[in-house]
Design an enzyme around this catalytic site. Structure first.
Site, PDB file in Angstrom:
ATOM      1  N   LYS A 247       0.780  -1.192   0.113  1.00  0.00           N
ATOM      2  CA  LYS A 247       0.020   0.076   0.016  1.00  0.00           C
ATOM      3  C   LYS A 247       0.935   1.258   0.058  1.00  0.00           C
ATOM      4  O   LYS A 247       0.680   2.068  -0.731  1.00  0.00           O
ATOM      5  CB  LYS A 247      -0.854   0.123   1.450  1.00  0.00           C
ATOM      6  CG  LYS A 247      -2.020  -1.060   1.197  1.00  0.00           C
ATOM      7  CD  LYS A 247      -2.599  -0.874   2.676  1.00  0.00           C
ATOM      8  CE  LYS A 247      -1.952  -1.034   3.924  1.00  0.00           C
ATOM      9  NZ  LYS A 247      -1.241  -2.262   4.154  1.00  0.00           N
TER      10      LYS A 247
ATOM     11  N   ARG B 132      -9.549   0.988   8.979  1.00  0.00           N
ATOM     12  CA  ARG B 132      -9.105  -0.372   9.008  1.00  0.00           C
ATOM     13  C   ARG B 132     -10.312  -1.230   9.873  1.00  0.00           C
ATOM     14  O   ARG B 132      -9.886  -2.288  10.186  1.00  0.00           O
ATOM     15  CB  ARG B 132      -7.715  -0.087  10.012  1.00  0.00           C
ATOM     16  CG  ARG B 132      -6.466  -0.536   9.171  1.00  0.00           C
ATOM     17  CD  ARG B 132      -5.523  -0.322  10.277  1.00  0.00           C
ATOM     18  NE  ARG B 132      -3.964  -0.920   9.982  1.00  0.00           N
ATOM     19  CZ  ARG B 132      -3.009  -0.566   9.327  1.00  0.00           C
ATOM     20  NH1 ARG B 132      -3.165   0.552   8.696  1.00  0.00           N
ATOM     21  NH2 ARG B 132      -2.000  -1.362   9.065  1.00  0.00           N
TER      22      ARG B 132
ATOM     23  N   ARG C 173      11.705  -5.144   5.015  1.00  0.00           N
ATOM     24  CA  ARG C 173      11.451  -3.793   4.709  1.00  0.00           C
ATOM     25  C   ARG C 173      12.185  -2.932   5.588  1.00  0.00           C
ATOM     26  O   ARG C 173      12.445  -2.980   6.818  1.00  0.00           O
ATOM     27  CB  ARG C 173       9.721  -3.266   5.244  1.00  0.00           C
ATOM     28  CG  ARG C 173       9.474  -1.974   5.286  1.00  0.00           C
ATOM     29  CD  ARG C 173       8.154  -1.641   5.179  1.00  0.00           C
ATOM     30  NE  ARG C 173       7.347  -1.990   6.454  1.00  0.00           N
ATOM     31  CZ  ARG C 173       6.058  -2.234   6.466  1.00  0.00           C
ATOM     32  NH1 ARG C 173       5.188  -1.961   5.420  1.00  0.00           N
ATOM     33  NH2 ARG C 173       5.243  -2.595   7.535  1.00  0.00           N
TER      34      ARG C 173
ATOM     35  N   ARG D   2      11.418  -0.856  11.244  1.00  0.00           N
ATOM     36  CA  ARG D   2      10.478  -0.612  12.412  1.00  0.00           C
ATOM     37  C   ARG D   2      10.279  -1.380  13.507  1.00  0.00           C
ATOM     38  O   ARG D   2      10.423  -2.626  13.322  1.00  0.00           O
ATOM     39  CB  ARG D   2       9.045  -0.522  11.581  1.00  0.00           C
ATOM     40  CG  ARG D   2       8.623   0.696  10.918  1.00  0.00           C
ATOM     41  CD  ARG D   2       7.767   0.888   9.855  1.00  0.00           C
ATOM     42  NE  ARG D   2       6.466   0.122  10.482  1.00  0.00           N
ATOM     43  CZ  ARG D   2       5.220   0.036   9.652  1.00  0.00           C
ATOM     44  NH1 ARG D   2       5.263   0.448   8.418  1.00  0.00           N
ATOM     45  NH2 ARG D   2       4.192  -0.648  10.182  1.00  0.00           N
TER      46      ARG D   2
ATOM     47  N   ARG E  77      -0.354  -8.846  13.488  1.00  0.00           N
ATOM     48  CA  ARG E  77      -0.909  -7.741  12.860  1.00  0.00           C
ATOM     49  C   ARG E  77      -1.912  -8.522  11.461  1.00  0.00           C
ATOM     50  O   ARG E  77      -2.790  -8.057  11.197  1.00  0.00           O
ATOM     51  CB  ARG E  77       0.105  -6.830  12.052  1.00  0.00           C
ATOM     52  CG  ARG E  77       0.625  -5.958  12.941  1.00  0.00           C
ATOM     53  CD  ARG E  77       1.979  -5.322  12.655  1.00  0.00           C
ATOM     54  NE  ARG E  77       2.182  -4.691  11.584  1.00  0.00           N
ATOM     55  CZ  ARG E  77       3.139  -4.420  10.742  1.00  0.00           C
ATOM     56  NH1 ARG E  77       4.109  -4.932  11.358  1.00  0.00           N
ATOM     57  NH2 ARG E  77       3.051  -3.780   9.730  1.00  0.00           N
TER      58      ARG E  77
HETATM   59  P1  ADP Z   1       1.506  -1.491   7.399  1.00  0.00           P
HETATM   60  O1  ADP Z   1       1.970  -0.473   6.468  1.00  0.00           O
HETATM   61  O2  ADP Z   1       2.398  -2.609   7.801  1.00  0.00           O
HETATM   62  O3  ADP Z   1       0.223  -2.133   7.002  1.00  0.00           O
HETATM   63  P2  ADP Z   1       0.879   0.877   8.800  1.00  0.00           P
HETATM   64  O4  ADP Z   1       1.985   1.728   8.740  1.00  0.00           O
HETATM   65  O5  ADP Z   1      -0.186   1.158   8.120  1.00  0.00           O
HETATM   66  O6  ADP Z   1       1.479  -0.664   8.866  1.00  0.00           O
HETATM   67  O7  ADP Z   1       0.462   0.800  10.596  1.00  0.00           O
HETATM   68  C1  ADP Z   1       1.123   0.750  11.816  1.00  0.00           C
HETATM   69  C2  ADP Z   1       0.361   0.412  12.853  1.00  0.00           C
HETATM   70  O8  ADP Z   1      -0.100   1.730  13.116  1.00  0.00           O
HETATM   71  C3  ADP Z   1      -0.828  -0.591  12.847  1.00  0.00           C
HETATM   72  O9  ADP Z   1      -0.195  -1.791  13.215  1.00  0.00           O
HETATM   73  C4  ADP Z   1      -1.652   0.081  13.899  1.00  0.00           C
HETATM   74  O10 ADP Z   1      -1.246  -0.367  15.305  1.00  0.00           O
HETATM   75  C5  ADP Z   1      -1.516   1.559  13.591  1.00  0.00           C
HETATM   76  N1  ADP Z   1      -2.328   2.095  12.761  1.00  0.00           N
HETATM   77  C6  ADP Z   1      -2.035   2.644  11.228  1.00  0.00           C
HETATM   78  N2  ADP Z   1      -3.375   2.842  10.574  1.00  0.00           N
HETATM   79  C7  ADP Z   1      -4.414   2.693  11.522  1.00  0.00           C
HETATM   80  C8  ADP Z   1      -5.709   2.706  11.613  1.00  0.00           C
HETATM   81  N3  ADP Z   1      -6.496   3.215  10.390  1.00  0.00           N
HETATM   82  N4  ADP Z   1      -6.310   2.555  12.753  1.00  0.00           N
HETATM   83  C9  ADP Z   1      -5.873   1.843  13.686  1.00  0.00           C
HETATM   84  N5  ADP Z   1      -4.613   1.706  13.978  1.00  0.00           N
HETATM   85  C10 ADP Z   1      -3.771   2.142  12.867  1.00  0.00           C
HETATM   86  P1  ADP Z   2       2.257  -1.760   3.255  1.00  0.00           P
HETATM   87  O1  ADP Z   2       2.379  -0.378   3.120  1.00  0.00           O
HETATM   88  O2  ADP Z   2       1.113  -2.241   2.769  1.00  0.00           O
HETATM   89  O3  ADP Z   2       2.479  -2.421   4.525  1.00  0.00           O
HETATM   90  P2  ADP Z   2       4.705  -1.479   1.803  1.00  0.00           P
HETATM   91  O4  ADP Z   2       4.588  -0.658   0.703  1.00  0.00           O
HETATM   92  O5  ADP Z   2       5.598  -0.915   3.073  1.00  0.00           O
HETATM   93  O6  ADP Z   2       3.602  -2.202   2.330  1.00  0.00           O
HETATM   94  O7  ADP Z   2       5.746  -2.773   1.336  1.00  0.00           O
HETATM   95  C1  ADP Z   2       6.226  -3.919   2.279  1.00  0.00           C
HETATM   96  C2  ADP Z   2       7.580  -4.133   1.816  1.00  0.00           C
HETATM   97  O8  ADP Z   2       7.669  -4.912   0.557  1.00  0.00           O
HETATM   98  C3  ADP Z   2       8.515  -3.077   1.486  1.00  0.00           C
HETATM   99  O9  ADP Z   2       9.699  -3.266   2.010  1.00  0.00           O
HETATM  100  C4  ADP Z   2       8.315  -2.940  -0.002  1.00  0.00           C
HETATM  101  O10 ADP Z   2       9.689  -2.216  -0.580  1.00  0.00           O
HETATM  102  C5  ADP Z   2       8.410  -4.379  -0.551  1.00  0.00           C
HETATM  103  N1  ADP Z   2       7.387  -4.214  -1.840  1.00  0.00           N
HETATM  104  C6  ADP Z   2       6.141  -3.670  -2.017  1.00  0.00           C
HETATM  105  N2  ADP Z   2       5.646  -3.801  -3.021  1.00  0.00           N
HETATM  106  C7  ADP Z   2       6.475  -5.121  -3.487  1.00  0.00           C
HETATM  107  C8  ADP Z   2       6.003  -6.061  -4.663  1.00  0.00           C
HETATM  108  N3  ADP Z   2       5.259  -5.815  -5.501  1.00  0.00           N
HETATM  109  N4  ADP Z   2       7.188  -7.034  -4.700  1.00  0.00           N
HETATM  110  C9  ADP Z   2       8.038  -6.904  -3.723  1.00  0.00           C
HETATM  111  N5  ADP Z   2       8.178  -6.200  -2.813  1.00  0.00           N
HETATM  112  C10 ADP Z   2       7.434  -5.270  -2.488  1.00  0.00           C
END
Ligand code: ADP
Ligand code: ADP
Ligand code: ZN
Length: 215
Positions: free
Chosen positions: A13, A88, A127, A160, A171
């Site tokens: 995302k 979410r 990541r 992170r 998660r």
């Molecule tokens: P990822 O990119 O791995 O999905 P995020 O950066 O979006 O993780 O979120 C990291 C953490 O921040 C989540 O596990 C949660 O604890 C919190 N968080 C982010 N967005 C939301 C949301 N919309 N509602 C509740 N908690 C959130």
């Molecule tokens: P999210 O925001 O959904 O948690 P991220 O965009 O942070 O996901 O992506 C998670 C990890 O996977 C990052 O290290 C990113 O560089 C890698 N990644 C993202 N898209 C791809 C893909 N299509 N193929 C392989 N690795 C990816």
């Protein structure tokens, strides 16, 4: 264009939202990034949020809804925005509807990224995030030119606190229980565009742009 990027942690995302944001000139609204900023600033809200984030649980709906409401009311969201990581939960989705109604806006699409659980774990453990600009890298799939240094701004890359294997499992459970039901929620409004997130970053990007109507 007002879109939501929906998908499990690690589905891509943030990576995709940053690319679309640059390409279309509309802001990426990432609740994860905004919460991490609050944690860094050490605000009372940030300190409370950190404990929830480190455990893999969600931060309270009222907190994130408040942050998003404030953000969407800003002038740069006028022409559109990409919501990344929000909503979410069903209460967050309901609150978003109310907020958009108040602003006289409608969602155009919900981009749903599909990725296997095993791939997600591999993606998240590899990541690396830039401390300064938030740019995302992957040690194998999208490595920086110089190890642990951001290609964009030269900032240091870090793992992170919540990107540890045990927390990732938690998660994923939270996603299945609380967030996955939003796919059916938005299908009822015929907004969902499903994308195969297992492809390479560039292919996923192309398909998202097509799903967004090529504009
Ligand atoms: P990822 O990119 O791995 O999905 P995020 O950066 O979006 O993780 O979120 C990291 C953490 O921040 C989540 O596990 C949660 O604890 C919190 N968080 C982010 N967005 C939301 C949301 N919309 N509602 C509740 N908690 C959130
Ligand atoms: P999210 O925001 O959904 O948690 P991220 O965009 O942070 O996901 O992506 C998670 C990890 O996977 C990052 O290290 C990113 O560089 C890698 N990644 C993202 N898209 C791809 C893909 N299509 N193929 C392989 N690795 C990816
Ligand atoms: Zn950077």
């Amino acid at each position: 264009m007002k879109v939501i990027f929906l998908g499990p942690p690690g589905s891509g995302k943030g990576t995709q939202a940053k690319m679309v944001s640059e390409r279309l000139g509309i802001p990426q609204v990432s609740t994860g990034d905004m919460l991490r900023s609050a944690v860094r600033e050490g605000t009372p809200m940030g300190l409370k949020a950190k404990a929830m984030m480190d455990s893999g649980a969600l931060v309270a709906d009222e907190v994130v809804v408040g942050i998003v409401q404030e953000r969407l009311a800003k002038a740069d969201c006028e022409a559109g925005f990409i919501l990344d990581g929000f909503p979410r939960t069903v209460p967050q989705a309901d609150a978003l509807q109310t907020c958009l109604q108040g602003l006289g806006k409608d969602l155009d699409a919900v981009i749903s990224l599909k990725v296997d659980s095993d791939a997600v774990v591999e993606r998240i453990t590899g990541r690396r995030t830039c401390r300064d600009c938030g740019k995302l890298f992957h040690v194998r799939f999208d490595p920086p030119t110089q190890e642990n240094v951001c290609d964009s701004c030269g900032g240091a890359l870090y793992l992170r606190d919540d990107d540890q294997e045990a927390t990732i499992r938690k998660r994923l459970e939270v996603y299945a229980e609380q967030t996955a039901p939003l796919i059916a929620y938005y299908q009822r409004a015929d907004l969902v565009r499903t994308i195969d997130g297992m492809q390479g970053i560039a292919q996923v990007q192309d398909q998202i742009l097509v799903a967004m109507g090529g504009n």
